[in-house]
Design a protein around this motif. Structure first.
Motif, PDB file in Angstrom:
ATOM      1  N   TRP A 438       0.864  -1.194   0.000  1.00  0.00           N
ATOM      2  CA  TRP A 438       0.000   0.000   0.000  1.00  0.00           C
ATOM      3  C   TRP A 438       0.892   1.232   0.000  1.00  0.00           C
ATOM      4  N   GLN A 439       1.864   1.224   0.893  1.00  0.00           N
ATOM      5  CA  GLN A 439       2.831   2.312   0.946  1.00  0.00           C
ATOM      6  C   GLN A 439       4.162   1.795   1.458  1.00  0.00           C
ATOM      7  N   SER A 440       5.242   2.412   1.009  1.00  0.00           N
ATOM      8  CA  SER A 440       6.565   2.109   1.557  1.00  0.00           C
ATOM      9  C   SER A 440       7.363   3.396   1.506  1.00  0.00           C
ATOM     10  N   PHE A 441       7.942   3.776   2.629  1.00  0.00           N
ATOM     11  CA  PHE A 441       8.627   5.066   2.659  1.00  0.00           C
ATOM     12  C   PHE A 441       9.552   5.157   3.863  1.00  0.00           C
ATOM     13  N   ALA A 442      10.325   6.243   3.888  1.00  0.00           N
ATOM     14  CA  ALA A 442      11.230   6.480   5.007  1.00  0.00           C
ATOM     15  C   ALA A 442      10.668   7.580   5.893  1.00  0.00           C
ATOM     16  N   VAL A 443      10.972   7.484   7.172  1.00  0.00           N
ATOM     17  CA  VAL A 443      10.555   8.497   8.147  1.00  0.00           C
ATOM     18  C   VAL A 443      11.828   8.962   8.851  1.00  0.00           C
ATOM     19  N   ILE A 465      11.948   2.774   8.487  1.00  0.00           N
ATOM     20  CA  ILE A 465      11.315   2.334   7.238  1.00  0.00           C
ATOM     21  C   ILE A 465       9.901   1.893   7.572  1.00  0.00           C
ATOM     22  N   ARG A 466       8.936   2.411   6.815  1.00  0.00           N
ATOM     23  CA  ARG A 466       7.538   2.017   7.000  1.00  0.00           C
ATOM     24  C   ARG A 466       7.087   1.351   5.708  1.00  0.00           C
ATOM     25  N   ALA A 467       6.618   0.122   5.781  1.00  0.00           N
ATOM     26  CA  ALA A 467       6.083  -0.560   4.589  1.00  0.00           C
ATOM     27  C   ALA A 467       4.860  -1.320   5.050  1.00  0.00           C
ATOM     28  N   VAL A 468       3.713  -0.998   4.458  1.00  0.00           N
ATOM     29  CA  VAL A 468       2.473  -1.634   4.927  1.00  0.00           C
ATOM     30  C   VAL A 468       1.658  -2.204   3.772  1.00  0.00           C
ATOM     31  N   GLU A 469       0.928  -3.251   4.111  1.00  0.00           N
ATOM     32  CA  GLU A 469      -0.048  -3.805   3.185  1.00  0.00           C
ATOM     33  C   GLU A 469      -1.422  -3.401   3.679  1.00  0.00           C
ATOM     34  N   SER A 470      -2.296  -3.035   2.767  1.00  0.00           N
ATOM     35  CA  SER A 470      -3.623  -2.601   3.161  1.00  0.00           C
ATOM     36  C   SER A 470      -4.530  -2.694   1.944  1.00  0.00           C
ATOM     37  N   ARG A 471      -5.808  -2.840   2.182  1.00  0.00           N
ATOM     38  CA  ARG A 471      -6.752  -2.834   1.056  1.00  0.00           C
ATOM     39  C   ARG A 471      -7.284  -1.447   0.805  1.00  0.00           C
ATOM     40  N   ASP A 472      -7.413  -0.673   1.855  1.00  0.00           N
ATOM     41  CA  ASP A 472      -8.089   0.610   1.690  1.00  0.00           C
ATOM     42  C   ASP A 472      -7.546   1.712   2.598  1.00  0.00           C
ATOM     43  N   ILE A 489      18.472  -1.908   1.936  1.00  0.00           N
ATOM     44  CA  ILE A 489      17.969  -0.547   2.179  1.00  0.00           C
ATOM     45  C   ILE A 489      18.791   0.104   3.285  1.00  0.00           C
ATOM     46  N   SER A 490      18.990  -0.653   4.362  1.00  0.00           N
ATOM     47  CA  SER A 490      19.699  -0.100   5.508  1.00  0.00           C
ATOM     48  C   SER A 490      21.125   0.295   5.142  1.00  0.00           C
ATOM     49  N   SER A 491      21.844  -0.601   4.459  1.00  0.00           N
ATOM     50  CA  SER A 491      23.240  -0.254   4.229  1.00  0.00           C
ATOM     51  C   SER A 491      23.346   0.877   3.208  1.00  0.00           C
ATOM     52  N   VAL A 503      19.159   2.605  11.054  1.00  0.00           N
ATOM     53  CA  VAL A 503      17.912   2.392  10.314  1.00  0.00           C
ATOM     54  C   VAL A 503      17.097   1.357  11.080  1.00  0.00           C
ATOM     55  N   VAL A 504      15.812   1.651  11.305  1.00  0.00           N
ATOM     56  CA  VAL A 504      14.959   0.698  12.018  1.00  0.00           C
ATOM     57  C   VAL A 504      13.736   0.388  11.155  1.00  0.00           C
ATOM     58  N   TYR A 505      13.120  -0.755  11.422  1.00  0.00           N
ATOM     59  CA  TYR A 505      11.930  -1.153  10.658  1.00  0.00           C
ATOM     60  C   TYR A 505      10.708  -1.095  11.563  1.00  0.00           C
ATOM     61  N   ASP A 506       9.665  -0.428  11.082  1.00  0.00           N
ATOM     62  CA  ASP A 506       8.453  -0.225  11.876  1.00  0.00           C
ATOM     63  C   ASP A 506       7.557  -1.466  11.770  1.00  0.00           C
ATOM     64  N   ILE A 507       7.337  -2.145  12.888  1.00  0.00           N
ATOM     65  CA  ILE A 507       6.520  -3.366  12.861  1.00  0.00           C
ATOM     66  C   ILE A 507       5.196  -3.155  13.590  1.00  0.00           C
TER      67      ILE A 507
END
Ligand code: XMP
Length: 518
Positions: A438-443, A465-472, A489-491, A503-507
């Motif tokens: 749905w979206q993937s981006f850096a914060v 890093i924010r990467a999410v799956e979503s329908r709507d 991505i991190s390196s 670099v951290v991953y948002d879970i």
């Protein structure tokens, strides 16, 4: 309009539009009506069926919305969902009571299989397994169904999770079949629409375009329209529909607000040239960044960006002469998260395309996509001939990178985030993940932490890093990206972006988090 229609009476649920949207998915035309619509009016509309939505109230509350009781005598099938079920039970003489154990979130529902009531009401659960995981959100339940109703399902905390009076065409569910988290929910709605109401699926997205075009033509009636383009799919599709309706009475306007991604403004310019939409381009980045200087609070940032946008827009629109209408690509999730419909749902974020519009703009709004969800807009975009690469573009919020830089937005931080974000986009695309997300981006988190680079101590920012799956966009889950992709991505970020050493991953999923960090 001669389509078979299911009316949805809105008792104030966040999910009302989702019901309408699921019906569209099933190629069934639907309209959302006020909760107390008189039965005579409903009869005159000759609906194939009626759905009573959920709602935040208790049926016994003073001021709880009610439907016209004669509705149940019309002969049109009725499906009550959650509050709609409780209202049906209450109105027809059943007993509704506070549930000893409230159910919010996942619940297991068991169909009362084998018993004659199950068989009699089986049409709504045709082909649905005996045990399903559902999404529930209720404090009350039906303690005793009205006379003549059969119990079709139970859950651990509710003796009646589904009930029906098949001969009268009345059905009710305590859970939400319209929510993606309910297993087989779409099938249950299909069983109601096709099996019970006899719909045949005579409505398509092409019909939507035709009807939206006709509606705009009627609304605008020869007036001039200016369309605020964001550069994304939504406002582009809105502009294309309006262009179809009113031709050169439309002028599109794009404002560079200084918080766009790397090279975004120039890409947008090229795209609109290709689409041959009449465009005015305004670079107001300095004004936006000046006003954002020193601002930390997320809501203030959103408000400033919204208000500045309006200032710029108004000044530019004045140069066009008399303009009667302002067009926006507002989608349904923007509406639901920004306004409270029955005064119950809390404000989550003020989305800039809805919340920032001050009264002083004397133009009327044209919002052809206001009832649609993102993936429906994409379908419309395809129908209107947009290229696939653009159609599958991930959403980007109006307040842009300003809500992805926690704390103050400065030119340096923007430059840093743009580069980190470009790395994320590049690697996600290269790995074939872009269209799946749905979206993937850096914060950018402007907190500093200690690192070591080439034997030197560093004390620098963190990128999430924010990467999410979503329908709507209403609910979302964090994407299970491959570790190797995350590693690349991190390196690349720490190597290519000066000022970042971690670099951290948002879970986090939504809820309880949101997709954007601010
Ligand atoms: P949240 O962060 O609320 O976002 O989970 C849900 C979806 O909406 C997008 N978003 C916006 N879109 N103007 C927009 O056009 C806004 O102000 C805005 N805020 C959030 C977000 O990117 C996500 O897809």
């Amino acid at each position: 309009m001669n389509h078979q229609t299911i009316l949805v009476l809105d008792f104030g649920s966040q999910y009302t539009q989702l019901i309408a949207r699921r019906l569209r998915e099933l190629s069934v035309y639907s309209e959302i009506w006020p909760p107390d619509a008189p039965a005579e009016k409903i009869r005159a509309r000759r609906p194939s069926g009626v759905i009573l939505s959920g709602g935040p109230k208790s049926v016994s509350d003073a001021g709880a919305p009610k439907c016209d009781p004669a509705l149940f005598e019309l002969g049109s099938p009725v499906l009550g969902i959650c509050y709609g079920m409780q209202l049906m039970a209450h109105t027809l003489g059943g007993q509704v009571a506070p549930a000893p154990q409230r159910e919010f979130g996942h619940a297991m529902v068991t169909l009362t299989s084998g018993s004659s009531p199950r068989v009699r009401g089986a049409d709504i659960f045709a082909d649905v397994p005996t045990e399903i995981r559902v999404w529930a959100s209720h404090g009350d339940f039906v303690a005793r169904p009205p006379a003549g109703f059969s119990v079709l399902a139970t859950s651990v905390n509710a003796p009646v999770a589904a009930m029906a009076h098949v001969d009268r065409g009345l059905y009710a569910l305590l859970f939400h079949p319209e929510v993606a988290h309910t297993e087989r929910g779409l099938e249950i709605l299909r069983n109601f629409a096709y099996g019970v109401c006899g719909c045949t699926g005579d409505w398509t997205m092409a019909s939507f375009v035709e009807e939206a075009t006709a509606k705009i033509r009627a609304q605008v009636a020869g007036g001039r329209v200016v369309c605020a383009l964001s550069g994304g799919v939504d406002s582009t599709v809105a502009a294309l529909i309006i262009h179809r309706a009113v031709g050169d009475k439309l002028t599109c306007m794009f404002v560079d607000n200084g918080v766009l991604r790397l090279d975004e403004a120039s890409q947008i310019l090229k795209r609109f040239e290709r689409l041959k939409l009449p465009l005015v381009f305004v670079d107001a980045s300095n004004l936006f960044l000046d006003r954002l200087a020193g601002v930390i609070d997320p809501e203030r940032k959103r408000k400033i960006i919204g208000a500045t946008f309006i200032d710029v827009f108004e000044a530019e629109a004045a140069k066009l002469g008399d303009v009667d209408f302002l067009a926006q690509g507002t989608l349904y999730p923007d509406v639901i998260e920004s306004v409270s419909i029955v005064g119950q749902s809390a404000l989550i974020k003020s989305h800039h395309n809805v919340g920032g519009l001050p009264e002083r703009m004397r133009m009327k709004l044209v919002e052809p996509l206001r009832e649609l969800f993102k993936d429906e807009v994409r379908q419309v975009g395809r129908k209107l001939g947009l290229d696939e690469e653009f159609v599958v573009r991930q959403p980007f919020p109006g307040p842009g990178l300003a809500v992805r830089i926690l704390g103050e937005v400065t030119p340096d931080r923007l430059a840093l985030l743009r580069r980190a974000d470009a790395v994320v986009a590049d690697e996600i695309r290269r790995d074939g993940w872009y269209a799946r997300l749905w979206q993937s981006f850096a914060v950018l988190l402007p907190v500093q932490s200690v690192g070591v680079m080439g034997d030197e101590r560093t004390y620098e920012y963190t990128v999430a890093i924010r990467a999410v799956e979503s329908r709507d966009g209403m609910t979302a889950d964090w994407a299970r990206l491959p570790h190797d992709l995350l590693a690349r991505i991190s390196s690349r970020i720490v190597n290519e972006v000066r000022g970042v050493n971690r670099v951290v991953y948002d879970i986090s999923s939504k809820p309880p988090s949101t997709i954007e960090w601010e």
